[in-house]
Scaffold this motif. Structure first.
Motif, PDB file in Angstrom:
ATOM      1  N   ARG A 174      -3.045 -11.268   3.409  1.00  0.00           N
ATOM      2  CA  ARG A 174      -3.913 -10.678   2.390  1.00  0.00           C
ATOM      3  C   ARG A 174      -3.529  -9.216   2.200  1.00  0.00           C
ATOM      4  NH1 ARG A 174     -10.044 -12.818   3.846  1.00  0.00           N
ATOM      5  NH2 ARG A 174      -9.598 -15.068   3.715  1.00  0.00           N
ATOM      6  N   TYR A 175      -3.566  -8.757   0.936  1.00  0.00           N
ATOM      7  CA  TYR A 175      -3.129  -7.398   0.643  1.00  0.00           C
ATOM      8  C   TYR A 175      -3.601  -7.014  -0.753  1.00  0.00           C
ATOM      9  CZ  TYR A 175       0.358 -10.625  -1.176  1.00  0.00           C
ATOM     10  OH  TYR A 175       0.967 -11.698  -1.793  1.00  0.00           O
ATOM     11  N   ARG A 176      -3.529  -5.725  -1.035  1.00  0.00           N
ATOM     12  CA  ARG A 176      -3.736  -5.220  -2.397  1.00  0.00           C
ATOM     13  C   ARG A 176      -2.366  -4.836  -2.928  1.00  0.00           C
ATOM     14  NH1 ARG A 176      -9.015  -1.934  -3.107  1.00  0.00           N
ATOM     15  NH2 ARG A 176      -9.683  -4.096  -2.791  1.00  0.00           N
ATOM     16  N   TYR A 177      -2.153  -5.069  -4.221  1.00  0.00           N
ATOM     17  CA  TYR A 177      -0.804  -4.877  -4.762  1.00  0.00           C
ATOM     18  C   TYR A 177      -0.845  -4.071  -6.042  1.00  0.00           C
ATOM     19  CZ  TYR A 177       4.146  -6.044  -5.034  1.00  0.00           C
ATOM     20  OH  TYR A 177       5.518  -5.976  -5.031  1.00  0.00           O
ATOM     21  N   GLY A 178       0.071  -3.124  -6.153  1.00  0.00           N
ATOM     22  CA  GLY A 178       0.158  -2.284  -7.329  1.00  0.00           C
ATOM     23  C   GLY A 178       1.494  -2.417  -8.036  1.00  0.00           C
TER      24      GLY A 178
ATOM     25  N   VAL B  45       8.766  -8.849  -0.640  1.00  0.00           N
ATOM     26  CA  VAL B  45       9.828  -9.427  -1.465  1.00  0.00           C
ATOM     27  C   VAL B  45       9.623  -9.131  -2.948  1.00  0.00           C
ATOM     28  CG1 VAL B  45      10.348 -11.258   0.187  1.00  0.00           C
ATOM     29  CG2 VAL B  45       8.617 -11.648  -1.575  1.00  0.00           C
ATOM     30  N   GLY B  46       8.540  -8.394  -3.288  1.00  0.00           N
ATOM     31  CA  GLY B  46       8.278  -8.061  -4.677  1.00  0.00           C
ATOM     32  C   GLY B  46       8.856  -6.719  -5.059  1.00  0.00           C
ATOM     33  N   THR B  47       8.497  -6.237  -6.245  1.00  0.00           N
ATOM     34  CA  THR B  47       9.028  -4.972  -6.765  1.00  0.00           C
ATOM     35  C   THR B  47       7.974  -3.885  -6.865  1.00  0.00           C
ATOM     36  OG1 THR B  47       8.643  -5.725  -9.044  1.00  0.00           O
ATOM     37  CG2 THR B  47      10.807  -6.178  -8.085  1.00  0.00           C
ATOM     38  N   GLY B  48       6.737  -4.186  -6.485  1.00  0.00           N
ATOM     39  CA  GLY B  48       5.657  -3.210  -6.574  1.00  0.00           C
ATOM     40  C   GLY B  48       5.410  -2.502  -5.251  1.00  0.00           C
ATOM     41  N   GLN B  49       4.151  -2.170  -4.985  1.00  0.00           N
ATOM     42  CA  GLN B  49       3.761  -1.436  -3.784  1.00  0.00           C
ATOM     43  C   GLN B  49       2.568  -2.133  -3.135  1.00  0.00           C
ATOM     44  OE1 GLN B  49       4.903   1.666  -2.164  1.00  0.00           O
ATOM     45  NE2 GLN B  49       3.507   0.705  -0.695  1.00  0.00           N
ATOM     46  N   ILE B  50       2.630  -2.279  -1.799  1.00  0.00           N
ATOM     47  CA  ILE B  50       1.541  -2.885  -1.037  1.00  0.00           C
ATOM     48  C   ILE B  50       0.540  -1.805  -0.645  1.00  0.00           C
ATOM     49  CG2 ILE B  50       0.940  -4.210   1.017  1.00  0.00           C
ATOM     50  CD1 ILE B  50       3.883  -5.171   1.056  1.00  0.00           C
ATOM     51  N   PHE B  51      -0.755  -2.152  -0.734  1.00  0.00           N
ATOM     52  CA  PHE B  51      -1.825  -1.251  -0.304  1.00  0.00           C
ATOM     53  C   PHE B  51      -2.828  -2.033   0.551  1.00  0.00           C
ATOM     54  CE2 PHE B  51      -0.222   0.533  -4.267  1.00  0.00           C
ATOM     55  CZ  PHE B  51      -0.117   1.887  -3.978  1.00  0.00           C
ATOM     56  N   ALA B  52      -3.654  -1.285   1.274  1.00  0.00           N
ATOM     57  CA  ALA B  52      -4.710  -1.900   2.072  1.00  0.00           C
ATOM     58  C   ALA B  52      -5.854  -2.355   1.171  1.00  0.00           C
ATOM     59  CB  ALA B  52      -5.223  -0.916   3.123  1.00  0.00           C
ATOM     60  N   ARG B  53      -6.513  -3.422   1.578  1.00  0.00           N
ATOM     61  CA  ARG B  53      -7.675  -3.917   0.831  1.00  0.00           C
ATOM     62  C   ARG B  53      -8.924  -3.195   1.329  1.00  0.00           C
ATOM     63  NH1 ARG B  53      -6.832 -10.232  -0.556  1.00  0.00           N
ATOM     64  NH2 ARG B  53      -9.072 -10.100  -0.799  1.00  0.00           N
ATOM     65  N   THR B  54      -9.025  -1.924   0.991  1.00  0.00           N
ATOM     66  CA  THR B  54     -10.153  -1.121   1.446  1.00  0.00           C
ATOM     67  C   THR B  54     -10.937  -0.596   0.261  1.00  0.00           C
ATOM     68  OG1 THR B  54      -8.770   0.876   1.526  1.00  0.00           O
ATOM     69  CG2 THR B  54      -8.950  -0.412   3.549  1.00  0.00           C
ATOM     70  N   GLU B  55     -12.177  -0.286   0.513  1.00  0.00           N
ATOM     71  CA  GLU B  55     -13.060   0.248  -0.524  1.00  0.00           C
ATOM     72  C   GLU B  55     -12.502   1.557  -1.059  1.00  0.00           C
ATOM     73  OE1 GLU B  55     -16.805   0.045  -2.653  1.00  0.00           O
ATOM     74  OE2 GLU B  55     -16.249  -1.304  -1.025  1.00  0.00           O
ATOM     75  N   GLY B  56     -12.447   1.699  -2.360  1.00  0.00           N
ATOM     76  CA  GLY B  56     -12.001   2.937  -2.972  1.00  0.00           C
ATOM     77  C   GLY B  56     -10.505   3.070  -3.149  1.00  0.00           C
TER      78      GLY B  56
ATOM     79  N   ASN C  35      -1.101   0.304 -15.592  1.00  0.00           N
ATOM     80  CA  ASN C  35      -1.133  -0.002 -14.156  1.00  0.00           C
ATOM     81  C   ASN C  35      -1.956  -1.257 -13.893  1.00  0.00           C
ATOM     82  OD1 ASN C  35      -0.021   2.772 -13.117  1.00  0.00           O
ATOM     83  ND2 ASN C  35      -1.658   3.278 -14.546  1.00  0.00           N
ATOM     84  N   LEU C  36      -1.464  -2.052 -12.967  1.00  0.00           N
ATOM     85  CA  LEU C  36      -2.184  -3.243 -12.528  1.00  0.00           C
ATOM     86  C   LEU C  36      -2.352  -3.154 -11.018  1.00  0.00           C
ATOM     87  CD1 LEU C  36      -3.408  -5.997 -13.252  1.00  0.00           C
ATOM     88  CD2 LEU C  36      -1.123  -6.992 -13.029  1.00  0.00           C
ATOM     89  N   CYS C  37      -3.600  -3.181 -10.553  1.00  0.00           N
ATOM     90  CA  CYS C  37      -3.927  -3.071  -9.133  1.00  0.00           C
ATOM     91  C   CYS C  37      -4.832  -4.250  -8.783  1.00  0.00           C
ATOM     92  CB  CYS C  37      -4.612  -1.729  -8.851  1.00  0.00           C
ATOM     93  SG  CYS C  37      -4.985  -1.413  -7.108  1.00  0.00           S
TER      94      CYS C  37
END
Length: 342
Positions: free
Chosen positions: A323-327, A235-246, A167-169
């Motif tokens: 801005r985003y976190r990406y998995g 437009v990617g193939t992964g999953q977007i997440f919030a840039r939050t602690e934890g 996994n890459l986050c």
């Protein structure tokens, strides 16, 4: 000349005139059609290398091996290459410091390690790719991550395949720039249009990354105020997440709050006379949006001449940052073979 010849010449002259008139009309229509195209769409050079990927990850050859043995008979390692093919810098000391690599799909106790041994954070900066001054792309940085000391300890009865997931986050950014038309009057004259068009669709340019602004439409609202509506799309193939602690890119259905969250910053123009406000962000120029079920979403903002600038019409760049976190993850199957007991 005979009457029949005169009539024939007049008929031929009529055909020639009609054909010439038709060709002239066709030429005028083609010229008018070409004039309808916005000059913005064809004359703007590319600002970014572009692309739909931020970080890319793949396995090193033989890490893991295709076959391992039970009873701890064959220690092995898992090696990963991480390449920054997008255009945002990541890692320590950058605006995107969070980069985490982890292994799942295996029980750490059975492989002689702890849970903490299966998680690593990026220790060095990975610079993104760039567009050189001459228009040639410059590749981003590459690094290697290795998980050592793995060994399958249980005694199997037979041979069994297993899947290991890497996994890459990571935090990432997309930079978007769009040439827009600033105009202090809602009425467009032919002289104004020859400079730029204050009404219609513009062409956003995106830096390399898995979230883009895929459209932007501009319309005048009244004197000294214009409206821009832009669409944010995954437009990617992964999953977007919030840039939050934890948040460590939790894909589970329970994690609804932190999925598909994108932070948006609409940067002010390089002129203090103009103010940007977005109703969705409570009048601010920045806020967060949720792409419901991953679907595209729109943001509406206004650009208002609050300083009393007397400049009638000019072109400018509207810069937007996402801005985003990406998995994302990759899987690898390996075969565990039963070693015969002596």
């Amino acid at each position: 000349m005979r009457k029949e010849e005169l009539e024939e010449n007049e008929t031929m002259s009529g055909h020639v005139f009609k054909n010439t008139a038709f060709l002239l009309l066709l030429t005028v229509l083609l010229v008018l059609a070409s004039c309808k195209s916005s000059p913005d769409t064809n004359t703007i050079p590319p600002q970014f290398k572009g692309g739909n990927v931020g970080l890319e990850m793949y396995y090193l050859d033989g890490m893991p091996p295709a076959v391992i043995y039970d009873n701890g008979q064959l220690p092995f390692a898992i090696g990963l290459i991480i390449s920054n093919v997008g255009e945002a810098d990541v890692g320590p000391g950058t605006p995107n410091p969070f980069v985490e690599v982890s292994l799942t799909g295996i029980n750490p106790v059975q492989f002689g390690v702890t849970e903490a041994d299966l998680v690593q954070s990026l220790a060095t900066e990975l610079r993104g790719s760039k567009m050189n001054f001459d228009g040639q792309p410059i590749d981003g940085d590459i690094t290697q991550v290795t998980f050592d000391g793995l060994s399958y300890l249980p005694d199997l009865f037979g041979t069994s395949p297993i899947a290991i997931r890497s996994n890459l986050c990571y935090d990432y950014q997309t930079f978007t720039t769009t040439q827009i038309c600033i105009k202090n009057d809602v009425v467009e004259t032919s002289g104004d249009v020859s400079i730029c068009q204050a009404r219609g669709e513009k062409i956003p340019q995106n830096s390399g990354g898995p979230v883009h602004i895929t459209s932007l439409v501009q319309n005048p609202l009244n004197n000294n105020k214009i409206q821009v509506v832009f669409q944010i799309e995954h437009v990617g193939t992964g999953q977007i997440f919030a840039r939050t602690e934890g948040e460590h890119c939790d894909y589970s259905v329970r994690n609804l709050r932190n999925k598909n969250v994108v932070d948006v910053i609409v940067r002010p123009l390089d002129d203090p006379n103009y103010r940007i406000s977005c109703p969705r962000f409570k009048g601010s120029n920045q806020g967060s949006v949720v792409l419901l079920n991953g679907a595209p979403t729109q943001v509406t903002c206004t650009i208002e001449n609050v300083g009393g600038s007397s400049v009638q019409v000019f072109q400018d760049w509207l810069d937007i940052e996402l801005r985003y976190r990406y998995g994302q993850y990759i899987d690898q199957q390996i075969l565990i073979q039963d070693t015969p007991q002596p």
